[in-house]
Design a protein around this motif. Structure first.
Motif, PDB file in Angstrom:
ATOM      1  N   THR A  10      -6.795  -2.876  -1.219  1.00 36.54           N
ATOM      2  CA  THR A  10      -5.798  -2.919  -0.149  1.00 36.54           C
ATOM      3  C   THR A  10      -4.443  -3.302  -0.740  1.00 36.54           C
ATOM      4  O   THR A  10      -4.363  -3.868  -1.836  1.00 36.54           O
ATOM      5  CB  THR A  10      -6.196  -3.930   0.942  1.00 36.54           C
ATOM      6  N   LYS A  11      -3.397  -2.983  -0.013  1.00 35.07           N
ATOM      7  CA  LYS A  11      -2.039  -3.232  -0.498  1.00 35.07           C
ATOM      8  C   LYS A  11      -1.809  -4.709  -0.821  1.00 35.07           C
ATOM      9  O   LYS A  11      -1.162  -5.029  -1.816  1.00 35.07           O
ATOM     10  CB  LYS A  11      -1.016  -2.732   0.512  1.00 35.07           C
ATOM     11  N   ASN A  12      -2.352  -5.600  -0.010  1.00 33.05           N
ATOM     12  CA  ASN A  12      -2.137  -7.026  -0.261  1.00 33.05           C
ATOM     13  C   ASN A  12      -3.019  -7.572  -1.385  1.00 33.05           C
ATOM     14  O   ASN A  12      -2.836  -8.716  -1.786  1.00 33.05           O
ATOM     15  CB  ASN A  12      -2.346  -7.842   1.015  1.00 33.05           C
ATOM     16  N   CYS A  36     -16.977   3.332  -1.525  1.00 31.49           N
ATOM     17  CA  CYS A  36     -15.680   2.844  -1.033  1.00 31.49           C
ATOM     18  C   CYS A  36     -14.780   2.414  -2.189  1.00 31.49           C
ATOM     19  O   CYS A  36     -13.572   2.638  -2.154  1.00 31.49           O
ATOM     20  CB  CYS A  36     -15.854   1.706  -0.052  1.00 31.49           C
ATOM     21  N   CYS A  40     -12.553   5.285  -1.705  1.00 28.60           N
ATOM     22  CA  CYS A  40     -12.111   4.625  -0.458  1.00 28.60           C
ATOM     23  C   CYS A  40     -13.011   4.902   0.739  1.00 28.60           C
ATOM     24  O   CYS A  40     -12.862   4.265   1.774  1.00 28.60           O
ATOM     25  CB  CYS A  40     -10.668   4.983  -0.110  1.00 28.60           C
ATOM     26  N   PHE A  43     -12.362   4.319   4.576  1.00 26.01           N
ATOM     27  CA  PHE A  43     -11.070   3.650   4.625  1.00 26.01           C
ATOM     28  C   PHE A  43      -9.930   4.502   4.054  1.00 26.01           C
ATOM     29  O   PHE A  43      -8.770   4.115   4.119  1.00 26.01           O
ATOM     30  CB  PHE A  43     -11.138   2.318   3.875  1.00 26.01           C
ATOM     31  N   TYR A  47      -3.680   2.595   6.687  1.00 28.52           N
ATOM     32  CA  TYR A  47      -2.322   2.107   6.431  1.00 28.52           C
ATOM     33  C   TYR A  47      -2.284   0.961   5.434  1.00 28.52           C
ATOM     34  O   TYR A  47      -1.295   0.776   4.736  1.00 28.52           O
ATOM     35  CB  TYR A  47      -1.641   1.686   7.740  1.00 28.52           C
ATOM     36  N   GLY A  48      -3.333   0.180   5.343  1.00 29.39           N
ATOM     37  CA  GLY A  48      -3.345  -0.965   4.442  1.00 29.39           C
ATOM     38  C   GLY A  48      -4.025  -0.704   3.117  1.00 29.39           C
ATOM     39  O   GLY A  48      -4.157  -1.604   2.299  1.00 29.39           O
ATOM     40  N   VAL A  49      -4.454   0.533   2.879  1.00 33.10           N
ATOM     41  CA  VAL A  49      -5.210   0.856   1.670  1.00 33.10           C
ATOM     42  C   VAL A  49      -4.286   1.427   0.596  1.00 33.10           C
ATOM     43  O   VAL A  49      -3.595   2.412   0.821  1.00 33.10           O
ATOM     44  CB  VAL A  49      -6.344   1.855   1.988  1.00 33.10           C
ATOM     45  N   GLU A  50      -4.276   0.778  -0.547  1.00 33.75           N
ATOM     46  CA  GLU A  50      -3.514   1.261  -1.699  1.00 33.75           C
ATOM     47  C   GLU A  50      -4.227   2.437  -2.345  1.00 33.75           C
ATOM     48  O   GLU A  50      -3.609   3.404  -2.752  1.00 33.75           O
ATOM     49  CB  GLU A  50      -3.332   0.131  -2.714  1.00 33.75           C
TER      50      GLU A  50
END
Length: 83
Positions: A10-12, A36, A40, A43, A47-50
């Motif tokens: 995830t981006k964070n 995953c 991914c 997912f 929007y939050g997945v890098e």
């Protein structure tokens, strides 16, 4: 030492993942466990997945499955040879 990642990045979590990777002593191994982590899965496009683990780090071992069967994990680790 090995870094085992079990889901999409995830981006964070990009920063903490890279920080953890850098903290591992050489030689280090990155294992992408499950679909995953590899692509991914459900997912993808979130929007939050890098992205997948291999979008952020070089993956040494990928274990397929959703979830991977325990025997597949053992076989992947036993079959790994460092290049």
């Amino acid at each position: 030492d090995a870094l085992l990642v079990t889901g999409p990045v995830t981006k964070n979590m990009v920063g903490p993942l890279l920080k953890t990777y850098e903290a591992l002593p050489e030689p280090r191994l990155v294992i992408s466990l499950g679909d995953c982590a590899h692509n991914c899965g459900a997912f993808r496009g979130g929007y939050g997945v890098e992205g997948a683990v291999n979008d952020v780090l070089h993956v040494d071992v990928h274990v397929a499955g959703c979830p991977p069967h325990p025997q597949a994990i053992v076989e992947a680790l036993r079959g790994f040879t460092r290049r």
